[in-house]
Design a protein around this motif. Structure first.
Motif, mmCIF file in Angstrom:
data_model
loop_
_atom_site.group_PDB
_atom_site.id
_atom_site.type_symbol
_atom_site.label_atom_id
_atom_site.label_comp_id
_atom_site.label_asym_id
_atom_site.label_seq_id
_atom_site.Cartn_x
_atom_site.Cartn_y
_atom_site.Cartn_z
ATOM 1 N N GLU A 43 0.701 -1.260 0.049
ATOM 2 C CA GLU A 43 -0.018 -0.492 0.215
ATOM 3 C C GLU A 43 0.901 0.788 -0.033
ATOM 4 N N LEU A 44 0.702 1.919 -0.446
ATOM 5 C CA LEU A 44 1.366 3.241 -0.661
ATOM 6 C C LEU A 44 0.126 4.766 -0.662
ATOM 7 N N GLY A 45 0.588 5.621 -0.057
ATOM 8 C CA GLY A 45 0.009 6.690 0.492
ATOM 9 C C GLY A 45 -0.792 7.663 2.013
ATOM 10 N N SER A 46 -0.976 8.218 2.222
ATOM 11 C CA SER A 46 -1.146 8.934 3.027
ATOM 12 C C SER A 46 -2.172 8.305 4.233
ATOM 13 N N ILE A 47 -2.972 7.101 3.556
ATOM 14 C CA ILE A 47 -3.472 6.928 4.575
ATOM 15 C C ILE A 47 -3.406 5.212 5.464
ATOM 16 N N ALA A 48 -2.485 5.185 4.650
ATOM 17 C CA ALA A 48 -1.651 3.589 4.841
ATOM 18 C C ALA A 48 -0.902 4.098 6.111
ATOM 19 N N LEU A 49 0.249 5.604 5.529
ATOM 20 C CA LEU A 49 1.034 5.559 6.455
ATOM 21 C C LEU A 49 0.314 6.272 8.027
ATOM 22 N N GLY A 50 -0.807 6.910 7.633
ATOM 23 C CA GLY A 50 -1.934 6.844 9.075
ATOM 24 C C GLY A 50 -1.609 5.905 9.397
ATOM 25 N N ARG A 51 -2.136 4.363 9.358
ATOM 26 C CA ARG A 51 -2.554 3.441 10.021
ATOM 27 C C ARG A 51 -1.740 2.851 10.303
ATOM 28 N N ARG A 59 -7.770 7.277 11.069
ATOM 29 C CA ARG A 59 -8.961 7.295 10.504
ATOM 30 C C ARG A 59 -8.709 9.097 10.020
ATOM 31 N N TRP A 60 -8.332 9.613 10.934
ATOM 32 C CA TRP A 60 -8.001 10.939 10.554
ATOM 33 C C TRP A 60 -7.609 11.673 9.379
ATOM 34 N N ALA A 61 -6.970 10.242 9.041
ATOM 35 C CA ALA A 61 -6.055 10.668 7.284
ATOM 36 C C ALA A 61 -6.651 9.960 6.400
ATOM 37 N N ALA A 62 -7.652 9.293 6.967
ATOM 38 C CA ALA A 62 -8.808 8.576 5.658
ATOM 39 C C ALA A 62 -9.640 9.788 5.266
ATOM 40 N N ARG A 63 -9.971 10.287 6.696
ATOM 41 C CA ARG A 63 -10.613 11.339 7.025
ATOM 42 C C ARG A 63 -10.487 12.658 5.635
ATOM 43 N N LEU A 64 -9.468 13.223 5.879
ATOM 44 C CA LEU A 64 -8.624 14.142 5.093
ATOM 45 C C LEU A 64 -8.635 14.113 3.834
ATOM 46 N N VAL A 65 -8.200 13.142 3.567
ATOM 47 C CA VAL A 65 -7.593 12.190 2.517
ATOM 48 C C VAL A 65 -9.005 12.703 1.406
#
Length: 120
Positions: A43-51, A59-65
């Motif tokens: 996985e790549l991206g800020s959502i995976a990094l946030g997890r 959850r915060w990264a997913a909502r922001l994106v």
């Protein structure tokens, strides 16, 4: 599995033309009965990094994106593990990045923000 995490996470990912895609932010594993887990994707991206930082930052990264991208991107980008060509300094995948939506966020940002800056 721990050695794989150590060797793969945060490594640069390139496509077959050596175009830099990003860095590995997560691994997706398949749990199998009475067998060791098997990696099926990166996985790549800020959502995976946030997890990786925990449930709340994830959850915060997913909502922001989702909010910034108009809900076009609510999951991390995944590349199937069977597309790995080589693991060295970089991880090379047998994909053409131009045929994916990995750069959709950058394209949107360029069109809607950067492109509106005078002289950009």
């Amino acid at each position: 599995m721990m050695q794989l995490l150590r060797d793969i996470l945060d490594k640069q990912v390139v496509d077959r033309e050596q175009v830099k895609i990003g860095k590995v932010d997560g691994l997706v594993a398949e749990l199998r009965q009475a067998k060791p887990p098997r990696v099926i994707a990166v996985e790549l991206g800020s959502i995976a990094l946030g997890r990786r930082l925990g449930a709340v930052p994830g959850r915060w990264a997913a909502r922001l994106v989702a909010r910034l991208s108009g809900k076009r991107q609510t999951r991390p980008h995944r590349i199937a593990w069977n597309k790995v060509r080589d693991i060295g300094v970089d991880i090379e995948f047998d994909i053409d990045v131009r045929q994916t939506k990995i750069f959709a966020w950058q394209d949107w940002l360029r069109e809607h923000v950067i492109g509106r800056i005078p002289g950009a």
